[in-house]
Scaffold this active site. Structure first.
Site, short mmCIF file in Angstrom:
data_model
loop_
_atom_site.label_atom_id
_atom_site.label_comp_id
_atom_site.label_asym_id
_atom_site.label_seq_id
_atom_site.Cartn_x
_atom_site.Cartn_y
_atom_site.Cartn_z
N ARG A 65 3.74 -6.73 -3.07
CA ARG A 65 3.95 -5.71 -4.11
C ARG A 65 3.85 -6.34 -5.49
O ARG A 65 3.28 -5.77 -6.41
CB ARG A 65 5.35 -5.09 -3.96
N MET A 91 2.00 7.00 -4.98
CA MET A 91 2.68 6.84 -3.70
C MET A 91 3.02 5.39 -3.36
O MET A 91 3.05 5.02 -2.18
CB MET A 91 1.84 7.46 -2.58
N ASN A 120 8.78 10.19 -13.62
CA ASN A 120 8.17 10.60 -12.35
C ASN A 120 8.46 12.07 -12.11
O ASN A 120 9.45 12.60 -12.60
CB ASN A 120 8.79 9.77 -11.21
N HIS A 174 9.09 14.79 -8.94
CA HIS A 174 9.39 14.82 -7.51
C HIS A 174 9.59 16.27 -7.09
O HIS A 174 10.29 17.03 -7.77
CB HIS A 174 10.67 14.02 -7.24
C1 GRF Z 1 3.31 16.54 -6.29
O1 GRF Z 1 3.93 17.51 -5.49
C2 GRF Z 1 4.32 15.62 -6.85
O2 GRF Z 1 5.54 16.22 -7.12
C3 GRF Z 1 4.50 14.63 -5.74
O3 GRF Z 1 3.22 14.45 -5.19
C4 GRF Z 1 2.43 15.62 -5.45
C5 GRF Z 1 1.23 15.14 -6.19
O4 GRF Z 1 0.32 16.17 -6.44
N1 GRF Z 1 5.12 13.41 -6.22
P1 GRF Z 1 -0.85 15.97 -7.49
O5 GRF Z 1 -1.60 14.70 -7.09
O6 GRF Z 1 -0.24 15.87 -8.84
O7 GRF Z 1 -1.71 17.17 -7.35
#
Ligand code: GRF
Length: 201
Positions: free
Chosen positions: A72, A97, A114, A116
């Protein structure tokens, strides 16, 4: 006497996939009075769809595949090299991710946010829509928060709530939540860029 205009804060967005939240930030940042500009979009995956989208908006892009790095920390050093070129004031994670090390999150403390898809602190981690249905929750939502070493922790900046409706599926919830994500993420970034939201409250 002319007003002194604060320079726009420089923002790097980190993605792993389609980047619809990234696009919402890019769109918001096109407004002349928005307090931030997007200076680059980085992905840990070479084939993230959001990289192409960002490029069509004329934004610098870069990727480093995390699997090319033994650790990492090695991956984060490569990421930091890219960030040194873009000189962001703020990092916005948008569907990024990868878990970041405490060293990296500490370095960017108060300057990294971030989004979520849950009403944190409920339902950290993945598969939040399934978790909401399994728990029988009556409402669901999304949270923009400062990033701290704990995954999906850190002070909340903004939340949006939606009702859970009988017959909802993970897909229908995801769709309803995404609309709210695209609404609150640009608002939250503006608060941080203006200094109206800080890590300590
Ligand atoms: C979103 O639902 C975000 O909240 C989560 O991953 C998804 C990403 O979607 N962390 P995108 O790539 O922004 O369309």
């Amino acid at each position: 006497m002319s007003a002194v205009t604060d320079p726009k804060k420089r923002v790097a967005i980190l993605i792993s996939g389609r980047g619809s939240n990234m696009e919402a930030l890019i769109a918001a940042a096109k407004a002349p009075d928005y307090p931030a500009q997007i200076v680059g979009v980085f992905s840990n995956k070479p084939d993230a769809g959001g990289l192409r989208t960002a490029a069509t908006h004329g934004i610098a892009t870069a990727w480093r595949w995390h699997k090319d790095y033994p650790s990492r920390t090695g991956f984060e050093l490569a990421l930091s090299d890219v960030l040194r070129l873009w000189r962001p004031d703020i990092i916005a994670l948008a569907g990024f991710m990868r878990i970041l090390t405490p060293e990296f999150t500490e370095k960017w403390k108060g300057r990294m946010i971030n989004i979520h898809p849950s009403l944190l602190p409920k339902h950290r981690g993945l598969h939040t829509h399934e978790a909401v249905l399994a728990a029988g929750d009556k409402e669901h939502g999304c949270t923009v928060h400062f990033v701290s070493p704990g995954v999906d922790e850190g002070p909340t900046i903004l939340q949006a709530r939606v009702p859970v409706i009988p017959g909802d599926t993970p897909d229908s919830l995801a769709e309803r939540i995404l609309v709210e994500e695209h609404r609150i993420y640009p608002e939250a970034l503006a608060l941080v860029a203006r200094g109206a939201a800080t890590y300590t409250g």
